[in-house]
Design a protein around this motif. Structure first.
Motif, mmCIF file in Angstrom:
data_model
loop_
_atom_site.group_PDB
_atom_site.id
_atom_site.type_symbol
_atom_site.label_atom_id
_atom_site.label_comp_id
_atom_site.label_asym_id
_atom_site.label_seq_id
_atom_site.Cartn_x
_atom_site.Cartn_y
_atom_site.Cartn_z
ATOM 1 N N ALA A 156 0.828 -1.207 0.000
ATOM 2 C CA ALA A 156 0.000 0.000 0.000
ATOM 3 C C ALA A 156 0.858 1.252 0.000
ATOM 4 O O ALA A 156 0.545 2.242 -0.676
ATOM 5 N N LEU A 157 1.972 1.222 0.734
ATOM 6 C CA LEU A 157 2.857 2.382 0.774
ATOM 7 C C LEU A 157 3.534 2.609 -0.575
ATOM 8 O O LEU A 157 3.679 3.752 -1.017
ATOM 9 N N LEU A 158 3.919 1.522 -1.233
ATOM 10 C CA LEU A 158 4.495 1.650 -2.571
ATOM 11 C C LEU A 158 3.480 2.255 -3.531
ATOM 12 O O LEU A 158 3.800 3.154 -4.322
ATOM 13 N N ALA A 159 2.249 1.776 -3.467
ATOM 14 C CA ALA A 159 1.193 2.304 -4.332
ATOM 15 C C ALA A 159 0.938 3.782 -4.037
ATOM 16 O O ALA A 159 0.682 4.576 -4.948
ATOM 17 N N ALA A 160 1.028 4.167 -2.764
ATOM 18 C CA ALA A 160 0.854 5.578 -2.392
ATOM 19 C C ALA A 160 1.946 6.433 -3.014
ATOM 20 O O ALA A 160 1.682 7.535 -3.510
ATOM 21 N N ASN A 161 3.171 5.936 -2.996
ATOM 22 C CA ASN A 161 4.274 6.674 -3.596
ATOM 23 C C ASN A 161 4.094 6.827 -5.106
ATOM 24 O O ASN A 161 4.358 7.889 -5.673
ATOM 25 N N VAL A 162 3.623 5.759 -5.764
ATOM 26 C CA VAL A 162 3.381 5.827 -7.208
ATOM 27 C C VAL A 162 2.269 6.831 -7.498
ATOM 28 O O VAL A 162 2.368 7.654 -8.420
ATOM 29 N N ALA A 163 1.188 6.771 -6.720
ATOM 30 C CA ALA A 163 0.067 7.699 -6.913
ATOM 31 C C ALA A 163 0.529 9.143 -6.751
ATOM 32 O O ALA A 163 0.114 10.029 -7.506
ATOM 33 N N LEU A 164 1.390 9.395 -5.778
ATOM 34 C CA LEU A 164 1.897 10.749 -5.571
ATOM 35 C C LEU A 164 2.770 11.206 -6.741
ATOM 36 O O LEU A 164 2.772 12.385 -7.105
ATOM 37 N N GLN A 165 3.510 10.278 -7.340
ATOM 38 C CA GLN A 165 4.297 10.636 -8.516
ATOM 39 C C GLN A 165 3.394 10.993 -9.696
ATOM 40 O O GLN A 165 3.705 11.889 -10.490
ATOM 41 N N ILE A 166 2.273 10.286 -9.812
ATOM 42 C CA ILE A 166 1.292 10.617 -10.851
ATOM 43 C C ILE A 166 0.748 12.028 -10.617
ATOM 44 O O ILE A 166 0.655 12.845 -11.541
ATOM 45 N N LYS A 168 2.209 14.392 -8.908
ATOM 46 C CA LYS A 168 3.308 15.350 -9.116
ATOM 47 C C LYS A 168 3.462 15.669 -10.600
ATOM 48 O O LYS A 168 3.677 16.830 -10.976
ATOM 49 N N ALA A 169 3.324 14.642 -11.445
ATOM 50 C CA ALA A 169 3.418 14.863 -12.893
ATOM 51 C C ALA A 169 2.280 15.765 -13.366
ATOM 52 O O ALA A 169 2.483 16.657 -14.203
ATOM 53 N N MET A 170 1.074 15.541 -12.833
ATOM 54 C CA MET A 170 -0.049 16.390 -13.203
ATOM 55 C C MET A 170 0.193 17.820 -12.748
ATOM 56 O O MET A 170 -0.057 18.774 -13.497
ATOM 57 N N ARG A 171 0.714 17.973 -11.547
ATOM 58 C CA ARG A 171 0.983 19.316 -11.021
ATOM 59 C C ARG A 171 2.009 20.049 -11.877
ATOM 60 O O ARG A 171 1.876 21.246 -12.153
ATOM 61 N N LYS A 191 -7.693 9.292 -16.092
ATOM 62 C CA LYS A 191 -7.607 7.985 -16.765
ATOM 63 C C LYS A 191 -6.405 7.188 -16.263
ATOM 64 O O LYS A 191 -6.499 5.992 -15.983
ATOM 65 N N VAL A 192 -5.263 7.877 -16.175
ATOM 66 C CA VAL A 192 -4.038 7.205 -15.732
ATOM 67 C C VAL A 192 -4.192 6.665 -14.316
ATOM 68 O O VAL A 192 -3.888 5.496 -14.027
ATOM 69 N N LEU A 193 -4.666 7.515 -13.406
ATOM 70 C CA LEU A 193 -4.783 7.102 -12.012
ATOM 71 C C LEU A 193 -5.848 6.032 -11.843
ATOM 72 O O LEU A 193 -5.671 5.088 -11.067
ATOM 73 N N THR A 194 -6.959 6.163 -12.557
ATOM 74 C CA THR A 194 -8.009 5.147 -12.468
ATOM 75 C C THR A 194 -7.495 3.795 -12.928
ATOM 76 O O THR A 194 -7.724 2.767 -12.271
ATOM 77 N N SER A 195 -6.775 3.779 -14.031
ATOM 78 C CA SER A 195 -6.220 2.526 -14.544
ATOM 79 C C SER A 195 -5.255 1.907 -13.539
ATOM 80 O O SER A 195 -5.299 0.697 -13.273
ATOM 81 N N TYR A 196 -4.397 2.735 -12.955
ATOM 82 C CA TYR A 196 -3.436 2.230 -11.982
ATOM 83 C C TYR A 196 -4.139 1.692 -10.734
ATOM 84 O O TYR A 196 -3.839 0.589 -10.256
#
Length: 208
Positions: A156-166, A168-171, A191-196
């Motif tokens: 879950a923590l790894l997934a949280a880090n990936v989500a935050l990178q997504i 960050k890219a949007m920001r 779309k990207v975050l939903t798919s992930y």
């Protein structure tokens, strides 16, 4: 006054008048950082627009870098609070709704605080407190485990880090784009975050 702000200023205000003056400095700085950017903003322009003296501003902040740091720390604290509210609602949302709400939260936060984007895009030295960074990731990880209890804490923590990178890219793309393009950016990152998240939140980890 929040502990975040108390640790970011030279002298904590002792009276309501001083607290209002400090809040006025921060509000004015945020307006200027949003309007003209970090580089073009000066301590003098912050003081002038606030209707106060430069000496009073220096009483709280040694330079505009420290003003920006205080604002970013405050924004991070507000974002944490918003994510905690979303956590409380996440159990009743579908994955698509959850991903949409996550993106909407970040997009709404950026719209309400345009200085947030400009400051993150500026060349300033800002390093968030490690404990606060861990708390943010833990909040998101707990959100994911609420949606999928089979996730381990580490996954879950790894997934949280990936989500935050997504995010960050949007920001980053947000800060480089005109306002009229931002709704399209939101849609693409949704779309990207939903798919992930569909993949992460449907995972079933082996049990032994």
């Amino acid at each position: 006054m929040s502990s975040v702000l108390s640790s970011s200023i030279r002298v904590a205000p002792q009276q309501q008048r001083s607290a209002r003056r400090l809040a006025g400095f921060l509000e004015t700085a945020a307006e200027l950082f949003a309007e003209v950017g970090f580089e073009a903003t000066t301590m003098q322009t912050i003081a002038d627009r606030s209707g106060s003296s430069i000496g009073a501003l220096y009483n709280y902040f040694p330079d505009k870098q420290s003003v920006a740091t205080a604002l970013l720390a405050m924004y991070a604290e507000k974002l944490q609070e918003s994510l905690e509210l979303l956590t409380a609602e996440s159990e009743k949302l579908s994955v698509a709704q959850f991903a949409g709400s996550f993106i909407d939260l970040i997009a709404g936060f950026a719209k309400e605080r345009p200085a947030w984007l400009n400051l993150h895009a500026a060349s300033i030295h800002y390093r968030r407190d490690p404990a606060a960074r861990r708390a943010l990731r833990s909040t998101i990880a707990n959100m994911f485990r609420t949606k999928n209890p089979s996730l381990s804490s580490e996954r879950a923590l790894l997934a949280a880090n990936v989500a935050l990178q997504i995010v960050k890219a949007m920001r980053t793309l947000y800060s480089q784009s005109e306002a009229k393009a931002r709704s399209l950016i939101e849609a693409e990152f949704r779309k990207v975050l939903t798919s992930y998240l569909k993949g992460v939140l449907s995972e079933r980890e082996p049990t032994g």
